[in-house]
Design a protein around this motif. Structure first.
Motif, mmCIF file in Angstrom:
data_model
loop_
_atom_site.group_PDB
_atom_site.id
_atom_site.type_symbol
_atom_site.label_atom_id
_atom_site.label_comp_id
_atom_site.label_asym_id
_atom_site.label_seq_id
_atom_site.Cartn_x
_atom_site.Cartn_y
_atom_site.Cartn_z
ATOM 1 N N SER A 36 -2.129 -1.824 9.481
ATOM 2 C CA SER A 36 -0.875 -1.601 8.762
ATOM 3 C C SER A 36 0.189 -2.443 9.442
ATOM 4 C CB SER A 36 -0.483 -0.118 8.769
ATOM 5 O OG SER A 36 -0.273 0.328 10.102
ATOM 6 N N ARG A 41 1.149 0.144 4.442
ATOM 7 C CA ARG A 41 -0.243 0.482 4.719
ATOM 8 C C ARG A 41 -1.247 -0.333 3.906
ATOM 9 N NH1 ARG A 41 -4.510 0.556 5.536
ATOM 10 N NH2 ARG A 41 -6.023 2.177 6.010
ATOM 11 N N VAL A 42 -0.904 -0.707 2.677
ATOM 12 C CA VAL A 42 -1.862 -1.377 1.795
ATOM 13 C C VAL A 42 -1.147 -2.432 0.964
ATOM 14 C CG1 VAL A 42 -3.322 -1.082 -0.278
ATOM 15 C CG2 VAL A 42 -3.482 0.557 1.605
ATOM 16 N N HIS A 59 -4.337 11.533 -4.590
ATOM 17 C CA HIS A 59 -3.619 11.055 -3.415
ATOM 18 C C HIS A 59 -2.626 12.125 -2.998
ATOM 19 C CE1 HIS A 59 -4.982 6.867 -3.812
ATOM 20 N NE2 HIS A 59 -4.748 6.982 -5.107
ATOM 21 N N MET A 62 1.872 9.683 -0.050
ATOM 22 C CA MET A 62 1.861 8.228 -0.033
ATOM 23 C C MET A 62 2.727 7.723 -1.186
ATOM 24 S SD MET A 62 0.658 5.760 1.809
ATOM 25 C CE MET A 62 -0.769 6.453 2.643
ATOM 26 N N GLU A 63 3.490 6.648 -0.925
ATOM 27 C CA GLU A 63 4.245 5.961 -1.965
ATOM 28 C C GLU A 63 3.358 4.831 -2.490
ATOM 29 O OE1 GLU A 63 7.795 7.092 -2.589
ATOM 30 O OE2 GLU A 63 6.507 8.628 -1.680
ATOM 31 N N ILE A 64 2.946 4.924 -3.754
ATOM 32 C CA ILE A 64 1.984 3.984 -4.324
ATOM 33 C C ILE A 64 2.710 3.129 -5.361
ATOM 34 C CG2 ILE A 64 -0.177 3.734 -5.579
ATOM 35 C CD1 ILE A 64 -0.957 6.500 -4.423
ATOM 36 N N SER A 66 2.653 -0.213 -7.890
ATOM 37 C CA SER A 66 1.857 -1.198 -8.623
ATOM 38 C C SER A 66 2.802 -2.237 -9.216
ATOM 39 C CB SER A 66 1.057 -0.538 -9.748
ATOM 40 O OG SER A 66 0.114 0.381 -9.231
ATOM 41 N N SER A 94 5.137 8.516 -6.359
ATOM 42 C CA SER A 94 5.264 9.237 -5.095
ATOM 43 C C SER A 94 4.303 10.415 -5.147
ATOM 44 C CB SER A 94 6.713 9.712 -4.901
ATOM 45 O OG SER A 94 7.594 8.617 -4.817
ATOM 46 N N GLN A 116 -1.564 -3.650 -5.683
ATOM 47 C CA GLN A 116 -1.512 -2.230 -5.343
ATOM 48 C C GLN A 116 -0.972 -2.131 -3.916
ATOM 49 O OE1 GLN A 116 -4.555 1.571 -4.653
ATOM 50 N NE2 GLN A 116 -5.355 -0.360 -5.429
ATOM 51 N N TRP A 118 0.756 0.404 -0.846
ATOM 52 C CA TRP A 118 0.993 1.752 -0.336
ATOM 53 C C TRP A 118 1.983 1.683 0.818
ATOM 54 C CZ3 TRP A 118 -4.372 4.599 0.392
ATOM 55 C CH2 TRP A 118 -5.055 4.624 -0.833
ATOM 56 N N GLU A 120 3.770 4.405 3.615
ATOM 57 C CA GLU A 120 3.766 5.774 4.130
ATOM 58 C C GLU A 120 5.176 6.366 4.030
ATOM 59 O OE1 GLU A 120 2.309 5.139 8.027
ATOM 60 O OE2 GLU A 120 0.195 5.041 7.413
#
Length: 231
Positions: A36, A41-42, A59, A62-64, A66, A94, A116, A118, A120
């Protein structure tokens, strides 16, 4: 200090229906040197085959994010959102205390490509939420997400900012960070120089303790990057 990571050095996964490149450790790809960066993180660069997608899965905390680069996404989640994202749109989910969702290529004939991402969160166990918006393709810096959602940006549960940066051919842009000591740049399209370091499409740069960055586009077409300000 700027640490460059070239596109070809990212992790890769190809499942037939999904071809993905990973900037950080994810799934079957593990690299202890790239777990990270700050709260980031992603970053997965995903190409999804026509009609295929990610089945319903869960999930939490995590804040995802796109960001659709090509094609469109069909989104469904357990909070009742059923949406379609077109190329150029951003989505923030979220996950909070827990959410289930699916993401599918909306086309039966054309591939889908999206990033995508991510991040934290700094608060756990919150109520899940969903946001979606297009910010256009204006030259310069366009702020996409902030911790307070100010100025019509998307709201993210972290003291972080996400910007879209588009620089015209032969132009220079000076970026002055507004918070924290950590900046991450993900180059999406074209080649740019940051303080004399060259980034091509798919490259990433971890930048620490640099208050000012000078971006220079010496090509004959626009370039596009994502710029993260992180705690």
């Amino acid at each position: 200090m700027l640490i460059l990571r070239k596109s070809q050095d990212r992790g890769q996964a190809n499942f037939g229906w999904l071809n993905s490149k990973h900037s950080f450790s994810f799934g079957h790809y593990y690299d202890p040197k790239h777990l990270s960066f700050s709260s980031l993180r992603v970053i997965n660069d995903d190409i999804v085959a026509p009609g295929a997608g990610f089945d319903t899965h869960g999930h939490r905390n995590m804040e995802i994010i796109s960001y659709v680069l090509e094609g469109s996404i069909e989104h469904k989640d357990s909070t009742g959102n059923i949406q379609t994202l077109q190329a150029g749109e951003f989505q923030i989910m979220s996950a909070g205390k827990g959410v289930f969702h699916s993401e599918y290529n909306a086309s039966k004939h054309h591939p889908l490509r999206f990033l995508q991402i991510w991040i934290e969160p700094n608060t756990v166990g919150s109520k899940p939420s969903y946001q979606q918006k297009s910010f256009g393709k204006a030259l310069g810096l366009t702020t996409i997400a902030t911790s307070m959602g100010e100025n019509n940006t998307l709201k993210i549960t972290q003291e972080a900012k996400l910007h879209q940066l588009i620089i015209g051919a032969g132009e220079t842009f000076q970026f002055n960070q507004s918070q924290g000591n950590n900046i991450y740049v993900h180059q999406i399209m074209g080649t740019v120089h940051i303080n004399n370091t060259e980034l091509s499409a798919g490259d990433g740069a971890q930048i620490t303790h640099e208050e000012t960055l000078t971006f220079y586009n010496e090509s004959r077409s626009d370039i596009t990057a994502l710029v993260f300000e992180l705690p």
